[in-house]
Design an enzyme around this catalytic site. Structure first.
Site, PDB file in Angstrom:
ATOM      1  N   GLU A  73       0.878  -1.174   0.000  1.00 16.89           N
ATOM      2  CA  GLU A  73       0.000   0.000   0.000  1.00 16.89           C
ATOM      3  C   GLU A  73       0.907   1.214   0.000  1.00 16.89           C
ATOM      4  O   GLU A  73       1.547   1.541   1.006  1.00 16.89           O
ATOM      5  CB  GLU A  73      -0.929  -0.026   1.213  1.00 16.89           C
ATOM      6  CG  GLU A  73      -2.133   0.889   1.047  1.00 16.89           C
ATOM      7  CD  GLU A  73      -1.910   2.246   1.655  1.00 16.89           C
ATOM      8  OE1 GLU A  73      -1.664   3.199   0.868  1.00 16.89           O
ATOM      9  OE2 GLU A  73      -1.981   2.376   2.879  1.00 16.89           O
ATOM     10  N   CYS A 127      -1.640   8.996   2.978  1.00 21.87           N
ATOM     11  CA  CYS A 127      -1.524   8.493   1.610  1.00 21.87           C
ATOM     12  C   CYS A 127      -2.744   8.841   0.769  1.00 21.87           C
ATOM     13  O   CYS A 127      -2.667   8.894  -0.464  1.00 21.87           O
ATOM     14  CB  CYS A 127      -1.300   6.984   1.608  1.00 21.87           C
ATOM     15  SG  CYS A 127      -2.626   6.051   2.426  1.00 21.87           S
TER      16      CYS A 127
END
Length: 486
Positions: free
Chosen positions: A253, A287
């Site tokens: 990720e 993120c």
């Protein structure tokens, strides 16, 4: 006197074999707030061996026992919320609301892990041999190498280990050098207090200069059978390459270059609030943060005026101040990197609507730019700070083109009052996640979380996380009258 933590290996707190330690720096003051043992490859080997030794017993532990541990851990974590607030403030510059959100979501992840303990499902298969019983059985993989980042340390430290442990694996976690306590030792302490057996979760912190050695030793260790990494795309490429070289599956990720799209049928005031949260929550160090705000031309003037004014009014300051929205970045170097991106864009023709200028230590001002073009580093690179680029589009096709003009593909927010319109645009956006009539920053423990392209592959969350850290075996039970040609 600063705190100190040794490595956690096999349930014991032990110094690094070399005796070396690493400093943990408070970004608000630049001072050392703690020291941690600085592992090298030898220490990684000890941790992996301890996890391997604990695997068989943990994998055989009853679902009820595992579930009880995770539920108890969730309660313990919530009871230690103030510890998390203090720890995240001094170690990562996290504000109080951000730290409390970390605790809330991480506790949800632990409860979801408890629910997912019985998620693995097998199947009875049709067999060519009518006398045989053919089964597909879901089992844990073994030892999992986990890499936890600093930016949402309690959330992502918990996520790195919860699903692997729930699936019956043991774990060696390498926490970020910038927040080894919050995303490593604190999470392990909670689980150990909840009753997690010795050796099931091991923590190896390291000095920044040893990061590559430690990571390679961990991924390469023969006992490690799967890898998960959350962090930057650059480092994620290296971890993915290492895992591939050793034929080990990985969940990655990574970074994002996320858009918030304000369609022509949006409520402008709602869109301003949503975009402000997407860009500036945790000073943009998420993120999922909205690096790019794309606004329909018919709303551009009103939206730009209101959004710029709201960004300019956001309180900046120390993470311990309850009114702070824009606190320090993780380090003064990070603030300097962000300032250089803004300076590069301005030098090539971008316009600053608010913010810009030199950071104050690790605090970078909330900044909104227009006129960011492909020749500027900020157009392609993830800001990972309180900076966004505002662009105007005339039609849906142009908005989709702008949103997809990146190698990343993590998340997207589409603001609209028309759900059908929003869904039609959402289907054309190349991301692993998209939210209609919401902004880009969202996570829920039961949802599949992850991206495509340079944002990585694989999924955390719910049954998808359990599936990522388990494997399917084919097992048959032959009848007594099996026939052989010789």
């Amino acid at each position: 006197m600063t705190d100190h933590r040794d490595l956690l290996i096999g349930g014991q707190e032990v110094p690094a074999a070399s005796g070396r330690t690493a400093d943990d720096i408070d970004p608000s003051t630049g001072e050392v707030c703690a020291t941690v043992a600085a592992a090298r490859a030898e220490d990684v080997g000890r941790a992996a061996a301890a996890a391997d030794a604990a695997f068989a017993e943990w994998a055989a532990t009853s679902p009820a026992t595992r579930r009880t541990i995770f539920l108890r851990a969730a309660d313990i974590l919530e009871s230690r919320a103030e510890d998390a607030v203090a720890l995240m403030a001094r170690e990562a510059g996290g504000s109080r609301p951000w730290a409390l959100f970390n605790v809330q979501l991480a506790a949800g992840m632990l409860r979801e892990a408890a629910a997912a303990v019985t998620a693995p499902r097998g199947e009875v298969l049709t067999s060519q041999d009518e006398s045989a019983l053919s089964l597909a059985i879901r089992e844990p993989v073994g030892v999992v190498a986990a890499f936890a980042p600093w930016n949402a340390p309690v959330i992502l430290g918990t996520r790195a280990v919860a699903a692997p442990l729930a699936a019956g694996n043991t774990v060696v976690v390498k926490p970020s050098e910038d927040a080894p306590l919050s995303c490593g030792y604190f999470v392990a302490d909670v689980l150990r207090e909840a009753g997690l057996p010795d050796g099931v979760l091991n923590v190896v912190s390291n000095a920044p200069e040893d990061a590559a050695e430690v990571a390679e030793a961990l991924v390469a260790h023969p006992a490690v059978r799967a890898v998960n990494f959350t962090g930057s795309t650059g480092v994620g490429r290296l971890i993915g390459n290492l895992a591939a070289q050793h034929l080990k599956p990985a969940v990655l990720e990574l970074g994002g270059k996320n858009s918030v799209i304000v369609l022509e049928d949006a409520d402008v005031d709602y869109a301003v609030d949503a975009a402000t949260f997407a860009v500036f929550m945790n000073a943009g160090q998420i993120c999922m943060s909205g690096d790019r705000i794309l606004v329909h031309a018919s709303l551009a003037e009103e939206f730009t005026e209101k959004f710029t004014a709201k960004a300019a009014a956001l309180p900046h300051g120390a993470p311990t101040d309850p009114g702070t929205v824009i606190g320090p970045l993780v380090s003064s170097d990070s603030a300097g990197r962000l300032a250089a991106l803004v300076q590069d864009a301005v030098g090539k023709g971008a316009k600053v609507l608010t913010g810009g200028g030199a950071p104050r230590g690790a605090v970078h001002p909330a900044t909104v730019l227009t006129g960011v073009t492909p020749d500027m580093e900020l157009y392609h690179g993830e800001a990972f700070g309180p900076v966004c680029a505002l662009s105007v589009f005339a039609a849906d096709d142009e908005a989709v083109q702008l949103a997809n003009a990146t190698e990343h593909g993590l998340t997207c927010g589409i603001i609209t009052e028309n759900a059908t319109h929003g869904l039609s645009v959402a289907r054309r956006i190349r991301t692993g996640i998209v939210h209609v009539n919401d902004q880009s920053v969202a996570d829920e423990p039961q949802a599949p979380f992850g991206g495509i392209g340079a944002s990585g592959y694989g999924r955390f969350g719910g049954r998808w996380g359990i599936e990522a850290f388990s494997t399917t075996r084919w097992v048959t039970l032959a009848g007594k009258h099996a026939h052989y040609p010789f």
